[in-house]
Write a protein that holds these residues in place. Structure first.
Motif, PDB file in Angstrom:
ATOM      1  N   GLY A 155       0.834  -1.213   0.000  1.00 27.27           N
ATOM      2  CA  GLY A 155       0.000   0.000   0.000  1.00 27.27           C
ATOM      3  C   GLY A 155       0.857   1.247   0.000  1.00 27.27           C
ATOM      4  O   GLY A 155       0.588   2.196  -0.741  1.00 27.27           O
ATOM      5  N   GLU A 156       1.927   1.227   0.820  1.00 28.69           N
ATOM      6  CA  GLU A 156       2.821   2.391   0.913  1.00 28.69           C
ATOM      7  C   GLU A 156       3.526   2.625  -0.428  1.00 28.69           C
ATOM      8  O   GLU A 156       3.639   3.749  -0.901  1.00 28.69           O
ATOM      9  CB  GLU A 156       3.826   2.158   2.048  1.00 28.69           C
ATOM     10  N   MET A 157       3.971   1.524  -1.063  1.00 28.56           N
ATOM     11  CA  MET A 157       4.643   1.662  -2.355  1.00 28.56           C
ATOM     12  C   MET A 157       3.655   2.205  -3.397  1.00 28.56           C
ATOM     13  O   MET A 157       3.997   3.040  -4.219  1.00 28.56           O
ATOM     14  CB  MET A 157       5.221   0.317  -2.810  1.00 28.56           C
ATOM     15  N   GLU A 158       2.413   1.707  -3.318  1.00 33.95           N
ATOM     16  CA  GLU A 158       1.363   2.155  -4.238  1.00 33.95           C
ATOM     17  C   GLU A 158       1.092   3.650  -4.016  1.00 33.95           C
ATOM     18  O   GLU A 158       0.945   4.414  -4.959  1.00 33.95           O
ATOM     19  CB  GLU A 158       0.089   1.328  -3.966  1.00 33.95           C
ATOM     20  N   ARG A 159       1.050   4.027  -2.691  1.00 33.04           N
ATOM     21  CA  ARG A 159       0.799   5.434  -2.374  1.00 33.04           C
ATOM     22  C   ARG A 159       1.889   6.310  -2.986  1.00 33.04           C
ATOM     23  O   ARG A 159       1.618   7.333  -3.597  1.00 33.04           O
ATOM     24  CB  ARG A 159       0.770   5.650  -0.854  1.00 33.04           C
ATOM     25  N   ARG A 160       3.146   5.855  -2.839  1.00 33.91           N
ATOM     26  CA  ARG A 160       4.257   6.629  -3.391  1.00 33.91           C
ATOM     27  C   ARG A 160       4.123   6.801  -4.905  1.00 33.91           C
ATOM     28  O   ARG A 160       4.343   7.871  -5.453  1.00 33.91           O
ATOM     29  CB  ARG A 160       5.593   5.948  -3.072  1.00 33.91           C
ATOM     30  N   LYS A 161       3.716   5.683  -5.551  1.00 35.12           N
ATOM     31  CA  LYS A 161       3.584   5.714  -7.010  1.00 35.12           C
ATOM     32  C   LYS A 161       2.480   6.693  -7.422  1.00 35.12           C
ATOM     33  O   LYS A 161       2.669   7.527  -8.289  1.00 35.12           O
ATOM     34  CB  LYS A 161       3.241   4.295  -7.507  1.00 35.12           C
ATOM     35  N   LEU A 162       1.321   6.567  -6.727  1.00 33.86           N
ATOM     36  CA  LEU A 162       0.190   7.428  -7.071  1.00 33.86           C
ATOM     37  C   LEU A 162       0.491   8.888  -6.751  1.00 33.86           C
ATOM     38  O   LEU A 162       0.161   9.786  -7.527  1.00 33.86           O
ATOM     39  CB  LEU A 162      -1.066   6.987  -6.304  1.00 33.86           C
ATOM     40  N   HIS A 163       1.135   9.075  -5.571  1.00 31.24           N
ATOM     41  CA  HIS A 163       1.483  10.427  -5.160  1.00 31.24           C
ATOM     42  C   HIS A 163       2.374  11.066  -6.221  1.00 31.24           C
ATOM     43  O   HIS A 163       2.155  12.196  -6.645  1.00 31.24           O
ATOM     44  CB  HIS A 163       2.220  10.358  -3.815  1.00 31.24           C
ATOM     45  N   ASN A 164       3.348  10.283  -6.683  1.00 32.37           N
ATOM     46  CA  ASN A 164       4.257  10.791  -7.697  1.00 32.37           C
ATOM     47  C   ASN A 164       3.522  11.058  -9.012  1.00 32.37           C
ATOM     48  O   ASN A 164       3.779  12.054  -9.681  1.00 32.37           O
ATOM     49  CB  ASN A 164       5.400   9.800  -7.915  1.00 32.37           C
ATOM     50  N   ALA A 165       2.590  10.152  -9.348  1.00 35.45           N
ATOM     51  CA  ALA A 165       1.830  10.336 -10.587  1.00 35.45           C
ATOM     52  C   ALA A 165       1.067  11.663 -10.536  1.00 35.45           C
ATOM     53  O   ALA A 165       1.052  12.428 -11.513  1.00 35.45           O
ATOM     54  CB  ALA A 165       0.862   9.176 -10.784  1.00 35.45           C
ATOM     55  N   ILE A 166       0.481  11.947  -9.360  1.00 37.00           N
ATOM     56  CA  ILE A 166      -0.267  13.209  -9.217  1.00 37.00           C
ATOM     57  C   ILE A 166       0.680  14.397  -9.376  1.00 37.00           C
ATOM     58  O   ILE A 166       0.380  15.365 -10.080  1.00 37.00           O
ATOM     59  CB  ILE A 166      -0.982  13.261  -7.838  1.00 37.00           C
ATOM     60  N   GLN A 167       1.863  14.278  -8.704  1.00 40.09           N
ATOM     61  CA  GLN A 167       2.831  15.377  -8.785  1.00 40.09           C
ATOM     62  C   GLN A 167       3.282  15.597 -10.227  1.00 40.09           C
ATOM     63  O   GLN A 167       3.444  16.726 -10.675  1.00 40.09           O
ATOM     64  CB  GLN A 167       4.060  15.094  -7.899  1.00 40.09           C
ATOM     65  N   GLU A 168       3.438  14.474 -10.963  1.00 40.82           N
ATOM     66  CA  GLU A 168       3.873  14.605 -12.361  1.00 40.82           C
ATOM     67  C   GLU A 168       2.800  15.262 -13.204  1.00 40.82           C
ATOM     68  O   GLU A 168       3.077  16.074 -14.067  1.00 40.82           O
ATOM     69  CB  GLU A 168       4.215  13.237 -12.930  1.00 40.82           C
ATOM     70  N   LEU A 169       1.534  14.867 -12.915  1.00 44.77           N
ATOM     71  CA  LEU A 169       0.435  15.474 -13.670  1.00 44.77           C
ATOM     72  C   LEU A 169       0.368  16.974 -13.410  1.00 44.77           C
ATOM     73  O   LEU A 169       0.038  17.764 -14.283  1.00 44.77           O
ATOM     74  CB  LEU A 169      -0.897  14.820 -13.301  1.00 44.77           C
TER      75      LEU A 169
END
Ligand code: ATP
Ligand code: MG
Length: 494
Positions: A132-146
């Motif tokens: 979940g934490e790794m997923e959160r990091r990925k999603l968080h980064n995806a949002i930041q990239e967007l």
């Protein structure tokens, strides 16, 4: 009659015996046959047939003897009965304890089974939490990239004196928090036509008006700060003319509600690191604070003798790592330690008086927090730098009426800010060569500006009408940065 008297004499002289042989002697010295009386009564048979009284006495003795025996037997019985009762009680208690022990053993077995199941569940949930934490990091980064790896926020300082509604040249649409218009009435040169209004429209990732409070401003940045813990280099810098609110935005003042980006970021970093500890993450933090004054680096955490200050050089030690020689890199474990360093830096910071701002800082100050995270359970590591920069004033030379040293300062500041613009433009154009080395500032900030980083720039604007052209300059510079498309950032994870 003689016989009876004799019998009486004889019996009165006989001692009461109990199972013992007794010798009696007659008063007249005549030796008599010893009377033998035994407890078993054997003596009775030996008494002469006429000795009825003796026999009776023997019998009485026997009876007495038996009664004694019965009494002690009874006592013994009582004692034995008592012992039996006690033993039975013990037995009952033992039976109760045995059954309780049995129940305890059952419970223990059940508890052991439960503990085994719970251990399995915990291991399973830990795994899920990690995923979940790794997923959160990925999603968080995806949002930041967007949102873009380089973002520009504009902040308009409130008027320090006077009425806010008098600020007519800065227009902030109520329904759009991304737009800002600078408007100026231009007088008709001929006088024949009406005055015209010239408008300059700008759009940024976010525009904060004069009423925006520190907490509100930080909310937008806190996501980027989180990225720093996830292994991304993050840089936040404040650009603007002197007195426009750069230091207020980055540092703020002592009151907690007036804290700026740096103390709030530090607070968030330590809070999040503590929360991540439960998931096996251990972080180490190293702080440094450097000032670039007239293209020379000064260690703001230096505590030695002023005349023994060492010189510093910026060195690139790997493709994404920059270090400064002789600089104080201080390990920090908590928020308070960082606050103490910031106070030390403020004492060290060179400030000078100019025509425009009494507390004007004539240097760029760069606060860096190196973050190293390790998850030993998973054999995962991450490394990043959070870089918070308060740039020197961007105003043009003639306006601040600077002379001598002030002029030299201004030239150095302007040249490094110009170079910052050139570097950003080169990044925007995806040029193969980016001139980071042209100034100390860009050389030091290169990781935060290009490639593997997330960058946020504040453009601070003064609301006074006389600052119009400086504001226009700053907004144009910031627009250029806003257009800069930075290559997708990737976390420094091993
Ligand atoms: N948003 C704000 N709300 C209230 N006061 C502000 C705000 N922004 C700035 N100020 C005040 O305006 C003054 C100038 O701000 P500040 O020192 O931050 O400017 P600066 O851009 O750092 O200037 P310099 O380049 O000279 O260092 C300070 O007194 C500061 O407290
Ligand atoms: Mg300042």
């Amino acid at each position: 009659v003689i016989f009876l008297v004799l019998l009486q004499n004889t019996t009165s002289r006989l001692p009461v015996m109990s199972g013992k042989r007794a010798h009696t002697s007659s008063t007249d010295g005549e030796q008599q046959q010893p009377a033998q009386v035994s407890a078993a009564g054997s003596g009775a048979s030996r008494r002469p047939g006429w000795d009825l009284k003796g026999k009776v006495s023997d019998m009485e003795n026997k009876v007495q003897n038996y009664q004694g025996k019965i009494k002690s037997a009874n006592q013994e019985n009582e004692y034995l009965k008592d012992s039996i009762t006690k033993a039975q009680k013990h037995k009952t208690q033992l039976a109760i304890q045995t059954s309780a022990l049995g129940r305890c053993q059952d419970h223990l077995k059940e508890s052991q089974e439960l503990a085994g199941n719970l251990e399995e569940t915990v291991a399973h949930q830990r795994e899920e939490l990690h995923l979940g934490e790794m997923e959160r990091r990925k999603l968080h980064n995806a949002i930041q990239e967007l949102k873009g790896n380089i973002r520009v926020f504009c902040r308009v300082r409130p008027l320090l004196t006077g009425n806010q509604s008098d600020v007519l040249h800065i227009q902030l649409p109520a329904h759009d928090n991304k737009a800002l218009t600078l408007a100026k009435m231009e007088e008709s040169h001929t006088g024949r036509t009406a005055d015209t209004q010239k408008s300059y429209n700008f759009s940024f990732d976010r525009v904060f008006g004069p009423r925006a409070v520190q907490r509100e401003v930080f909310e937008e940045i806190s996501l980027l700060v989180q990225s720093a813990l996830d292994g991304y280099n993050v840089c936040c810098f404040a650009y603007g003319q002197t007195g426009s609110g750069k230091t207020f935005t980055m540092e703020g003042s002592d009151l907690e509600e007036l804290w700026g980006v740096i103390p709030r970021a530090v607070q968030q970093i330590f809070k999040s690191a503590k929360a991540l500890r439960a998931q096996g993450w251990q972080y180490t933090f190293t702080a440094s604070f450097v000032e670039i004054y007239n293209e020379t680096l000064r260690d703001l955490l230096y505590t030695g003798k002023p005349n023994k200050r060492p010189e510093h050089e910026i060195r690139k030690i790997s493709s994404n790592e920059i270090t400064v020689t002789n600089l104080t890199y201080q390990k920090v474990n908590n928020e308070d330690e960082v606050h103490n360093l910031i106070m030390l830096a403020n004492q060290n910071r060179s400030t000078a008086r100019t025509g425009m701002n009494d507390h004007s800082s004539r240097s760029h100050s760069v606060f860096q927090l190196d973050i190293e995270g390790q998850n030993s359970d998973r054999d995962t590591k991450c490394k990043s730098t959070l870089c918070l920069v308060d740039l020197a004033g961007s105003e043009r030379v003639q306006k601040s009426q600077s002379q001598g040293d002030r002029f030299k300062e201004m030239t150095a500041i302007n040249s490094s800010l110009t170079n910052l613009g050139i570097v950003i433009a080169a990044l925007a154009n995806k040029d193969s060569f980016v001139p980071y080395r042209n100034s100390k500032l860009t050389y030091l900030l290169q990781n935060c500006l290009g490639g593997n980083s997330k960058t946020l720039m504040f453009v601070n604007i003064s609301p006074e009408e006389e600052s119009f052209s400086e504001s226009l300059n700053s907004l144009r510079f910031a627009s250029k940065v806003n257009d800069c498309v930075i290559g997708t950032a990737s976390a420094n994870r091993k």
